[in-house]
Scaffold this motif. Structure first.
Motif, mmCIF file in Angstrom:
data_model
loop_
_atom_site.group_PDB
_atom_site.id
_atom_site.type_symbol
_atom_site.label_atom_id
_atom_site.label_comp_id
_atom_site.label_asym_id
_atom_site.label_seq_id
_atom_site.Cartn_x
_atom_site.Cartn_y
_atom_site.Cartn_z
ATOM 1 N N GLY A 265 0.820 -1.200 0.000
ATOM 2 C CA GLY A 265 0.000 0.000 0.000
ATOM 3 C C GLY A 265 0.855 1.250 0.000
ATOM 4 O O GLY A 265 2.078 1.175 0.060
ATOM 5 N N TRP A 266 0.216 2.389 -0.098
ATOM 6 C CA TRP A 266 0.964 3.655 -0.099
ATOM 7 C C TRP A 266 0.304 4.712 0.785
ATOM 8 O O TRP A 266 0.869 5.773 0.999
ATOM 9 N N LYS A 267 -0.861 4.436 1.328
ATOM 10 C CA LYS A 267 -1.564 5.424 2.137
ATOM 11 C C LYS A 267 -1.046 5.410 3.568
ATOM 12 O O LYS A 267 -1.074 4.380 4.234
ATOM 13 N N THR A 268 -0.544 6.543 4.040
ATOM 14 C CA THR A 268 -0.183 6.714 5.437
ATOM 15 C C THR A 268 -0.650 8.094 5.889
ATOM 16 O O THR A 268 -0.664 9.045 5.105
ATOM 17 N N ALA A 286 9.024 9.853 -1.051
ATOM 18 C CA ALA A 286 7.778 9.259 -0.565
ATOM 19 C C ALA A 286 6.585 10.155 -0.880
ATOM 20 O O ALA A 286 5.507 9.665 -1.236
ATOM 21 N N MET A 287 6.746 11.470 -0.754
ATOM 22 C CA MET A 287 5.650 12.381 -1.069
ATOM 23 C C MET A 287 5.278 12.296 -2.536
ATOM 24 O O MET A 287 4.092 12.271 -2.897
ATOM 25 N N ALA A 288 6.271 12.262 -3.411
ATOM 26 C CA ALA A 288 5.994 12.189 -4.847
ATOM 27 C C ALA A 288 5.268 10.898 -5.201
ATOM 28 O O ALA A 288 4.310 10.898 -5.986
ATOM 29 N N VAL A 289 5.712 9.781 -4.628
ATOM 30 C CA VAL A 289 5.079 8.499 -4.926
ATOM 31 C C VAL A 289 3.661 8.461 -4.359
ATOM 32 O O VAL A 289 2.727 7.959 -5.005
ATOM 33 N N TYR A 290 3.487 8.995 -3.164
ATOM 34 C CA TYR A 290 2.159 9.008 -2.548
ATOM 35 C C TYR A 290 1.164 9.754 -3.430
ATOM 36 O O TYR A 290 0.062 9.256 -3.720
ATOM 37 N N ALA A 291 1.532 10.955 -3.853
ATOM 38 C CA ALA A 291 0.625 11.744 -4.682
ATOM 39 C C ALA A 291 0.380 11.080 -6.032
ATOM 40 O O ALA A 291 -0.754 11.030 -6.520
ATOM 41 N N ALA A 292 1.439 10.549 -6.642
ATOM 42 C CA ALA A 292 1.303 9.961 -7.963
ATOM 43 C C ALA A 292 0.456 8.693 -7.936
ATOM 44 O O ALA A 292 -0.324 8.433 -8.869
#
Length: 596
Positions: A265-268, A286-292
């Motif tokens: 998963g990627w949601k935190t 991590a921020m870039a991957v989360y948003a993308a």
């Protein structure tokens, strides 16, 4: 003329940051490219790059000819995912300005099959004072694009005010379908459930490269404190795992250097409240991957749902069958490997205890549970009080979790639950293997208390609109019930089947649950009415007794009658005592008054 325009375009500076990640889509390994544009020129140059990877579904892939015809009439050529991120600090600060400035999106994520363009709108428009180019507004308003996402129907008005309107009739809002299921489904879980995300090999998921190198900042890890020597005979004091200090390495949320762990998963919550308004060059990977990933999932979930919309305008069929669940789907807390729930628990407890030790504060199981719930460190039934208690008792008995001052596992397990939760954590072993949780002997054939209501409330979303299936219920029990979660899977499945048989099978779940809920509501309503009458008319009045009888509570009526009789007896006794006192006083006064 064309040549000069091409030369100008080549000479025009563009600034983009490309993040290549490995993940599994449709159970096939894929390499996705997430592009962070730091100028409007870079945004405009990347729009065609997105459309190349976002063709609309073919007519033969539609649900029926009527749906295909309606899409052809609308002229839909592309399906593009759309999502936004907004800085939580600015959004919640009412002193920042008017509602428009507080709610202005920090980023727009425009997603295709394996490509995502991240537009830092607040940084460009508000901070850099660069207005939205007409070419970008025209792209958003194209009538041959179908925008896919969650909650887009509600976002249309604000996006129009912000100068980025999209065609409202060309909006595929996945939330419309999930509402019809009578069950909440997050974008992340929908991606894994219906779009085939994950699980994939763990070594092939996560960030592969970032170009230009060093373009995204990496937050330095805090120094790791030394563990006391000799604290645990199984721990290696010379090797301290990174999860003792770095929350991003917790399984189920991330895997350290290649954060996030896209097979899981990627949601935190930590990333969702990031400072999205800063210069994108200062973002972490991590921020870039989360948003993308939100933009990528918006596209793929829309593709999975498109066949169930009879018109691109977001109007769905009245009865929508649940799209077939991917055979490899597992909930987030068990995606990595079978023992990951207990490993999640160990790592989360170790991290919390270590942070409290740094602050010279006592870490207890109660504070650990509150910490896990608040920051979403782990997922699954171990985040509930009952599940957390089951896992904590097991870790104590296995010697993984040591409590102070009660270091004897039997003493800790026998302690009262309140005292057990308030016991300080002395040590969490990070090296010893974790055994599976044994199923209590008393529960091998007899379900625990509250099992019927648990089955009714925790059943899968597909069971809300479809016929209950035994295999589906057993699967949800093994993954979510606190007494089966973390146990040996074959044994847990056998126990779950026995529990269902003990309550009369699937057919007995709904009537028993409804009867229990009706009795609970009736008892609560009667008690509330009786308390109201007692407060209004007196606790022992005849009307209170009659109200209790009318509510079908003869026991309460009898107790009210006994209390009223006792009060009346006490009043008569006091009256008689008073009369006797008066008579005695009068008899004493007569001789004195008769003397000369």
């Amino acid at each position: 003329m064309k040549k000069s325009q091409q030369q100008q375009q080549q000479q025009r500076p563009t600034t983009t940051i490309n993040v290549r990640v490995g993940l599994a889509i449709g159970n096939r390994p894929e390499i996705a490219v997430f592009r962070v544009a730091t100028t409007w020129d870079a945004v405009l140059d990347s729009l065609g790059w997105i459309l190349e990877d976002a063709p609309a579904p073919r007519p033969e892939d539609m649900l029926n000819a009527e749906v295909a015809e309606s899409w052809a009439i609308e002229g839909i050529k592309y399906v593009v995912g759309l999502d936004t991120e907004t800085c939580r600090i600015r959004k919640d600060n009412k002193e920042y300005g008017d509602d428009f400035l507080r709610q202005f999106p920090s980023t727009l994520q425009i997603g295709a099959r394996t490509r995502v363009l991240i537009v830092p709108t607040n940084w460009l428009v508000i901070v850099r004072q660069q207005p939205i180019p007409p070419a970008f507004a025209a792209f958003m308003a194209r009538d041959d694009i179908l925008w896919s996402g969650v909650g887009l129907s509600d976002d249309h008005l604000f996006m129009s005010k912000a100068g980025m309107p999209f065609v409202q009739d060309h909006c595929l809002d996945s939330e419309i379908i999930t509402r019809l299921w009578y069950g909440h489904s997050s974008l992340e879980e929908l991606a894994y459930r219906v779009a085939g995300f994950g699980p994939g090999p763990l070594h092939q998921t996560g960030i592969l490269s970032i170009s230009p190198p060093g373009s995204l900042s990496r937050a330095p890890l805090r120094p790791l404190p030394d563990l006391p020597r000799g604290e645990c005979e199984k721990c290696d004091a010379t090797h301290i795992p990174v999860y003792m200090s770095d929350p991003s390495s917790l399984i189920g949320v991330a895997n350290g250097k290649s954060f996030p762990l896209l097979a899981v998963g990627w949601k935190t919550k930590d990333l969702s409240i990031s400072e999205w308004d800063i210069d994108p060059c200062q973002w972490t990977p991590a921020m870039a991957v989360y948003a993308a990933m939100d933009g990528l999932a918006s596209y793929h979930v829309g593709i999975a749902f498109h066949a169930y919309f009879n018109h691109p305008a977001g109007r769905a069929f009245e009865h929508i069958p649940i799209p077939p669940k991917d055979p490899a789907y597992r909930p987030a807390h068990v995606r990595a490997f079978p023992t990951s729930p207990l490993e999640n628990m160990r790592r989360a407890l170790a991290y919390h205890a270590n942070r409290c030790r740094e602050r010279n504060a006592a870490a207890t199981l109660r504070s650990a549970l509150a910490h896990l719930k608040k920051l979403g460190r782990i997922r699954g039934p171990f985040t509930t009080a009952e599940g957390f208690s089951v896992a904590a008792h097991h870790l104590v008995a296995a010697g993984i979790l040591r409590l102070a001052p009660n270091t004897d596992p039997t003493v800790a397990a026998a302690a009262a639950e309140a005292a057990f939760f308030d016991t300080p954590i002395a040590h969490v072993c990070h090296s010893a293997p974790i055994p599976l949780i044994p199923i209590p002997t008393s529960l091998l054939s007899t379900p625990p208390d509250g099992f019927v209501l648990w089955m009714w409330e925790k059943r899968p979303p597909m069971a809300r609109t479809e016929e209950l299936v035994l295999d589906g219920l057993i699967e949800i029990m093994v993954d979510w019930h606190p007494y089966l979660h973390g146990c040996d899977v074959p044994r847990a499945r056998e126990t779950a089947a026995r529990w269902i048989a003990a309550i009369g099978g699937i057919a007995g779940i709904e009537p028993q649950a409804r009867a229990i809920m009706a009795e609970t509501r009736r008892t609560m309503a009667a008690g509330k009415a009786a308390r109201h009458v007692k407060m209004r008319e007196g606790p022992t009045s005849a009307m209170a007794e009659q109200s209790a009888l009318d509510a079908g509570m003869p026991g309460l009526a009898a107790s009210i009658a006994r209390a009223r009789a006792a009060e009346e007896t006490a009043v008569r006794r006091k009256r008689l005592q008073r009369q006797q006192q008066l008579l005695a006083a009068a008899a004493t006064a007569r001789p004195a008054s008769s003397q000369p």
